[in-house]
Design an enzyme around this catalytic site. Structure first.
Site, mmCIF file in Angstrom:
data_model
loop_
_atom_site.group_PDB
_atom_site.id
_atom_site.type_symbol
_atom_site.label_atom_id
_atom_site.label_comp_id
_atom_site.label_asym_id
_atom_site.label_seq_id
_atom_site.Cartn_x
_atom_site.Cartn_y
_atom_site.Cartn_z
ATOM 1 N N ARG A 84 0.890 -1.376 -0.028
ATOM 2 C CA ARG A 84 0.072 0.014 0.227
ATOM 3 C C ARG A 84 0.594 1.238 0.072
ATOM 4 O O ARG A 84 0.415 2.256 -0.404
ATOM 5 C CB ARG A 84 -0.858 -0.146 1.209
ATOM 6 C CG ARG A 84 -2.279 -0.749 0.990
ATOM 7 C CD ARG A 84 -3.187 -0.574 1.986
ATOM 8 N NE ARG A 84 -2.583 -0.655 3.347
ATOM 9 C CZ ARG A 84 -3.231 -0.671 4.491
ATOM 10 N NH1 ARG A 84 -4.394 -0.752 4.439
ATOM 11 N NH2 ARG A 84 -2.575 -0.806 5.757
ATOM 12 N N LYS A 143 4.123 -18.199 7.498
ATOM 13 C CA LYS A 143 3.694 -18.520 8.734
ATOM 14 C C LYS A 143 3.205 -17.360 9.504
ATOM 15 O O LYS A 143 3.353 -16.212 9.119
ATOM 16 C CB LYS A 143 4.702 -19.322 9.664
ATOM 17 C CG LYS A 143 5.667 -18.671 10.167
ATOM 18 C CD LYS A 143 6.663 -19.140 11.204
ATOM 19 C CE LYS A 143 5.849 -19.159 12.500
ATOM 20 N NZ LYS A 143 6.565 -18.381 13.652
ATOM 21 N N ASP A 199 8.133 -22.915 5.806
ATOM 22 C CA ASP A 199 8.571 -23.250 7.174
ATOM 23 C C ASP A 199 10.218 -23.084 7.113
ATOM 24 O O ASP A 199 10.846 -24.017 6.607
ATOM 25 C CB ASP A 199 8.178 -24.640 7.840
ATOM 26 C CG ASP A 199 8.596 -24.875 9.306
ATOM 27 O OD1 ASP A 199 9.849 -24.490 9.712
ATOM 28 O OD2 ASP A 199 7.627 -25.099 9.794
ATOM 29 N N HIS A 200 10.698 -21.962 7.431
ATOM 30 C CA HIS A 200 12.183 -21.706 7.263
ATOM 31 C C HIS A 200 13.089 -22.674 7.864
ATOM 32 O O HIS A 200 14.152 -22.966 7.405
ATOM 33 C CB HIS A 200 12.611 -20.279 7.458
ATOM 34 C CG HIS A 200 12.669 -19.992 8.916
ATOM 35 N ND1 HIS A 200 11.645 -19.669 10.027
ATOM 36 C CD2 HIS A 200 13.683 -19.542 9.599
ATOM 37 C CE1 HIS A 200 12.206 -19.413 11.136
ATOM 38 N NE2 HIS A 200 13.421 -19.370 10.895
ATOM 39 N N GLU A 229 16.289 -19.909 22.277
ATOM 40 C CA GLU A 229 16.609 -18.592 21.873
ATOM 41 C C GLU A 229 17.034 -17.668 23.009
ATOM 42 O O GLU A 229 16.611 -17.888 23.993
ATOM 43 C CB GLU A 229 15.283 -18.051 21.037
ATOM 44 C CG GLU A 229 14.901 -18.818 19.918
ATOM 45 C CD GLU A 229 13.829 -17.895 19.348
ATOM 46 O OE1 GLU A 229 14.139 -17.165 18.346
ATOM 47 O OE2 GLU A 229 12.842 -18.115 19.467
ATOM 48 N N ASP A 251 3.914 -20.246 18.178
ATOM 49 C CA ASP A 251 5.031 -19.645 17.339
ATOM 50 C C ASP A 251 5.869 -20.786 16.986
ATOM 51 O O ASP A 251 6.698 -20.588 15.580
ATOM 52 C CB ASP A 251 5.716 -18.533 18.379
ATOM 53 C CG ASP A 251 6.634 -17.488 17.287
ATOM 54 O OD1 ASP A 251 6.184 -17.169 16.328
ATOM 55 O OD2 ASP A 251 7.745 -17.468 17.872
ATOM 56 N N HIS A 302 7.970 -25.360 13.431
ATOM 57 C CA HIS A 302 9.241 -25.686 13.254
ATOM 58 C C HIS A 302 9.618 -26.830 13.920
ATOM 59 O O HIS A 302 10.497 -27.793 13.345
ATOM 60 C CB HIS A 302 10.209 -24.426 13.763
ATOM 61 C CG HIS A 302 9.786 -23.039 13.288
ATOM 62 N ND1 HIS A 302 9.411 -22.945 11.872
ATOM 63 C CD2 HIS A 302 9.746 -21.835 13.781
ATOM 64 C CE1 HIS A 302 9.159 -21.645 11.604
ATOM 65 N NE2 HIS A 302 9.378 -21.090 12.728
HETATM 66 C C1 BG6 Z 1 10.127 -17.309 13.706
HETATM 67 C C2 BG6 Z 1 9.536 -17.033 15.035
HETATM 68 O O1 BG6 Z 1 9.183 -18.201 12.918
HETATM 69 O O2 BG6 Z 1 11.231 -18.138 13.989
HETATM 70 C C3 BG6 Z 1 10.417 -16.352 15.871
HETATM 71 O O3 BG6 Z 1 8.114 -16.396 14.841
HETATM 72 C C4 BG6 Z 1 11.583 -16.886 16.319
HETATM 73 O O4 BG6 Z 1 9.668 -15.957 17.107
HETATM 74 C C5 BG6 Z 1 12.193 -17.372 14.841
HETATM 75 O O5 BG6 Z 1 12.520 -15.910 16.854
HETATM 76 C C6 BG6 Z 1 13.534 -18.283 15.137
HETATM 77 O O6 BG6 Z 1 14.172 -18.420 13.972
HETATM 78 P P1 BG6 Z 1 15.514 -18.739 13.995
HETATM 79 O O7 BG6 Z 1 15.782 -19.356 12.408
HETATM 80 O O8 BG6 Z 1 16.303 -17.615 14.314
HETATM 81 O O9 BG6 Z 1 15.904 -20.270 14.780
#
Ligand code: BG6
Length: 514
Positions: free
Chosen positions: A64, A172, A201-202, A240, A259, A264
């Site tokens: 936008r 996601k 899903d990274h 984390e 989350d 993941h």
């Molecule tokens: C994301 C979450 O999908 O993955 C975040 O929304 C999280 O909260 C992140 O910090 C973690 O990804 P990675 O690759 O840093 O482990």
């Protein structure tokens, strides 16, 4: 000598050989957002630099925010300089990349803007030779996914024309519970075929996660041990150090189960638990993953109370620096009952895993950033070395997903000397030392896979729904008892609440200290 079976055609077997992508346009919805500049455009630029994208390639940014294509180009150049691995732009690569960058000011909810998009796509196809192959990337708030796909459908942009393809990447979170995930799947399926939908899903794009398949199924020595006969239990830690990083508003509606765990963590878990696939094509691999998850024992309210632990961090310190508690973060309620930590005990009721507990934990503001899988083997059947064995822990295989990617096998060795003393030692594989190259960003791999039409590393419909199905009893029980939480129950910079240690120690086991 026994002969090994031969797979004659590696392509049939789904092994990704280097292939050049077909001409195409990537259309990013939400192009003024964070993900576009931090991940998507730097990843596409890098693919171009590595000559993995064709010359007939274009990107249309759509949002936008009022901007023209020149301003978008400038912003994307700055993004690459700031967020790419090398932080540098190669002028030749940039020039051809920039020529293919377009921007359209548009509102996802405004049908007439899709007419403009359609015209622009035709123009880009002509100018850049992108041949009508379109990849739509929905990098917008989840509430817009359905509308965007509906509008694409109604503007004839969702169905591929002859000899072209149309694919849609959905970010996601995919739903916020089972019902919303199902509803979203239904909405998408009204206009798209499952083969066109790429739910990202990274974690699946991480090199080390992909290596799980190679480690398990390209080696002859581990798979025979990969079962209840030899494995005592499995620990999956996803820790984390960061807090909610300014995303308190979103996180309040999510929590760690939504989350991280539902997506993941379960994706990684399914790769540990699955059976060998008949080939490495996307459907056989995803069939085995869902089969494993279907064997995961359902949580009941009673099991949630006994085998699931929730936590929320209070003030503490991370790497020597004081940090606020979750309830003090911006956009977080002062009496928030959102969990920032969870530990679960899971079982897979199948022949391979019957009776083997899988302990999972994931949390924010823990002492270390680490994701690892620890497979703990059973003890030797006879303590032949008697007391000397008391110092040793049972054998462990540790697969480090991040950081410090690699694999360690821990086993016992005799301490040199006249008496028999036994100690644990490590046999180590480190990506850095063995290959000496920078691991590719997850988004590079995943975007390229989608452009190549390979959905192996994307979540299939059934997997997203199964993930939700498994966590729903946890979410429901916790929501019903949210007044009873003792939050905050762990200090930032510690390994989660006491109850998480109790969960595993009750079984005579301990969390590994990564
Ligand atoms: C994301 C979450 O999908 O993955 C975040 O929304 C999280 O909260 C992140 O910090 C973690 O990804 P990675 O690759 O840093 O482990």
């Amino acid at each position: 000598m026994q002969e090994a079976a031969v797979i004659e055609n590696p392509l049939r077997a789904g092994i990704r050989l280097e292939r050049t992508a077909e001409p195409c346009t990537v259309i990013i919805f939400g192009a003024s957002g964070d993900l576009t500049k931090r991940k998507l455009v730097p990843a596409l630029y890098r693919l171009m630099q590595e000559r993995l994208l064709p010359a007939e390639f274009a990107i249309i940014g759509l949002a936008r925010t009022e901007m023209n294509s020149d301003e978008f180009r400038k912003a994307m150049r700055e993004a690459i300089e700031e967020f790419s691995e090398t932080k540098r732009v190669d002028e030749d690569v940039w020039n051809s990349f920039a020529q293919g960058l377009y921007y359209l000011t548009a509102d996802i909810n405004n049908p007439s803007d899709y007419d403009k998009l359609s015209d622009l796509l035709n123009q880009v196809d002509r100018e850049r030779g992108t041949q009508g192959n379109h990849l739509f990337y929905l990098s917008v708030a989840p509430k817009f996914y359905g509308e965007a796909v509906k509008q694409l459908g109604e503007h004839n942009l969702a169905k591929p024309k002859e000899n072209t393809w149309v694919r849609v990447i959905v970010e996601k979170p995919f739903g916020t519970d089972l019902d919303s995930a199902r509803a979203l799947n239904n909405e998408l399926h009204q206009y798209l075929d499952e083969s066109q939908i790429y739910r990202i899903d990274h974690y699946l794009g991480k090199e080390t996660v992909q290596n799980l398949l190679v480690f398990r199924f390209a080696n002859g020595i581990f798979e025979p041990l990969w079962n209840r006969q030899y494995i005592d239990h499995v620990q999956l830690t996803n820790a984390e150090m960061v807090g909610v990083e300014g995303r308190g508003g979103y996180y309040e509606t999510a929590g760690v189960v939504r989350d991280m765990i539902q997506n993941h963590v379960f994706q990684v878990l399914s790769l540990v638990a699955m059976e060998p696939p008949v080939s490495l094509e996307s459907e056989p691999v995803r069939d085995e993953k869902i089969k494993a998850m279907c064997a995961a024992r359902e949580f009941t309210a009673e099991r949630v109370r006994a085998e699931c632990v929730r936590g929320q961090y209070g003030p503490g310190s991370i790497a020597g620096k004081p940090v606020p508690g979750y309830r003090q973060e911006t956009d977080v309620a002062p009496d928030s009952a959102t969990e920032t930590f969870a530990a679960l005990k899971m079982y897979f009721d199948n022949w391979r895993w019957a009776g083997v507990p899988f302990y999972l934990r994931s949390g924010k503001r823990l002492p270390k950033r680490v994701t690892e899988i620890a497979i703990q083997f059973k003890e030797a059947p006879l303590p032949l070395f008697g007391e000397a064995m008391q110092q040793m822990t049972p054998n462990q295989l540790i697969i480090r997903i991040q950081p410090d990617e690699g694999i360690t096998l821990r086993f016992a060795a005799k301490v040199p000397g006249q008496v028999t003393n036994i100690r644990d030692v490590n046999m180590d594989f480190r990506y850095g030392a063995s290959f000496g190259i920078q691991l590719a960003e997850a988004y590079e791999r995943l975007l390229l896979d989608c452009i190549l039409g390979d959905s192996t590393l994307y979540a299939r419909k059934d997997m997203t729904e199964r993930g939700w199905e498994l966590v729903m009893p946890i979410l429901n029980e916790w929501a019903a008892t949210k007044d009873k939480v003792d939050f905050p129950n762990y200090e930032a910079g510690t390994w989660g609440p006491k109850a998480s240690h109790d969960l595993i120690e009750r079984d005579g086991r301990r969390w590994r200290r990564p």
